[in-house]
Design a protein around this motif. Sequence first.
Motif, short mmCIF file in Angstrom:
data_model
loop_
_atom_site.label_atom_id
_atom_site.label_comp_id
_atom_site.label_asym_id
_atom_site.label_seq_id
_atom_site.Cartn_x
_atom_site.Cartn_y
_atom_site.Cartn_z
N PHE A 1 2.22 18.20 -103.38
CA PHE A 1 3.11 17.22 -103.99
C PHE A 1 4.15 16.76 -102.98
O PHE A 1 4.70 17.56 -102.24
CB PHE A 1 3.81 17.81 -105.22
CG PHE A 1 2.87 18.10 -106.35
CD1 PHE A 1 2.42 17.07 -107.17
CD2 PHE A 1 2.41 19.38 -106.58
CE1 PHE A 1 1.54 17.33 -108.21
CE2 PHE A 1 1.53 19.65 -107.61
CZ PHE A 1 1.09 18.63 -108.43
N GLY A 2 4.44 15.47 -102.96
CA GLY A 2 5.42 14.91 -102.03
C GLY A 2 6.76 14.67 -102.69
O GLY A 2 7.29 13.58 -102.60
N ASN A 3 7.30 15.68 -103.34
CA ASN A 3 8.58 15.53 -104.02
C ASN A 3 9.72 15.41 -103.02
O ASN A 3 9.58 15.75 -101.85
CB ASN A 3 8.83 16.74 -104.95
CG ASN A 3 7.83 16.80 -106.07
OD1 ASN A 3 7.40 15.78 -106.58
ND2 ASN A 3 7.44 18.00 -106.45
N LYS A 4 10.87 14.97 -103.50
CA LYS A 4 12.07 14.84 -102.68
C LYS A 4 12.58 16.24 -102.32
O LYS A 4 12.60 17.13 -103.16
CB LYS A 4 13.14 14.08 -103.46
CG LYS A 4 14.39 13.81 -102.67
CD LYS A 4 15.39 13.02 -103.50
CE LYS A 4 16.68 12.86 -102.74
NZ LYS A 4 17.70 12.20 -103.55
N GLU A 5 13.00 16.40 -101.07
CA GLU A 5 13.51 17.72 -100.65
C GLU A 5 14.87 17.99 -101.26
O GLU A 5 15.66 17.08 -101.51
CB GLU A 5 13.57 17.82 -99.14
CG GLU A 5 14.54 16.88 -98.47
CD GLU A 5 14.49 16.96 -96.96
OE1 GLU A 5 15.50 16.58 -96.35
OE2 GLU A 5 13.47 17.37 -96.39
N GLU A 6 15.12 19.27 -101.51
CA GLU A 6 16.40 19.72 -102.04
C GLU A 6 17.08 20.57 -100.99
O GLU A 6 16.44 21.35 -100.30
CB GLU A 6 16.20 20.54 -103.32
CG GLU A 6 15.57 19.74 -104.44
CD GLU A 6 15.38 20.56 -105.70
OE1 GLU A 6 16.23 21.43 -105.99
OE2 GLU A 6 14.37 20.34 -106.39
N ARG A 7 18.38 20.42 -100.85
CA ARG A 7 19.16 21.09 -99.79
C ARG A 7 19.89 22.30 -100.36
O ARG A 7 20.63 22.19 -101.34
CB ARG A 7 20.16 20.10 -99.21
CG ARG A 7 21.01 20.64 -98.12
CD ARG A 7 21.88 19.51 -97.59
NE ARG A 7 22.83 19.98 -96.64
CZ ARG A 7 24.14 20.00 -96.83
NH1 ARG A 7 24.66 19.56 -97.95
NH2 ARG A 7 24.94 20.43 -95.90
N TYR A 8 19.70 23.46 -99.73
CA TYR A 8 20.33 24.71 -100.14
C TYR A 8 20.90 25.42 -98.90
O TYR A 8 20.56 25.08 -97.77
CB TYR A 8 19.31 25.66 -100.78
CG TYR A 8 18.75 25.19 -102.09
CD1 TYR A 8 19.36 25.54 -103.29
CD2 TYR A 8 17.60 24.43 -102.14
CE1 TYR A 8 18.84 25.13 -104.50
CE2 TYR A 8 17.07 24.00 -103.36
CZ TYR A 8 17.70 24.36 -104.52
OH TYR A 8 17.19 23.95 -105.71
#
Length: 134
Positions: free
Chosen positions: A93-100
Amino acid sequence: MIFNNPIFSQWYTDTVDIYRVVCTTGSNLNRQERKKINSAPIPCRIYNAEKKGPNMAGHAAREQSSEKMACDLAVDIQAGDELKIIRGGNLGFGNKEERYFAGTPVDYYDPVGGVLTGLQHKEVGLFKDNIIGR
């Protein structure tokens, strides 16, 4: 991959890229830069999500959450690393990256050397604190 048990072969559904602050020298100046330390996305799994709603503070809305990530014991991750995670990335899946940001990693070992269950892994506490933009 540590989850060599066929029951858990698809456990790592997400991918992570790790960024670390490193010291560099150029033109007789020392400075710190954030650099990506992995060459390919690393399989991982996000779980135990504690998502909170947006919080209005001052002139901007913020979102905060704390979650946990499991990955292979061999992954080089340190407290304070910036992590960019794509949920479902290991499934295509090419979902948007999340920043942690990473907390202190904890290694969990199989009591018999990983030969029976293959469940040994590294667990990392994650913190997300972002300003909501357009």
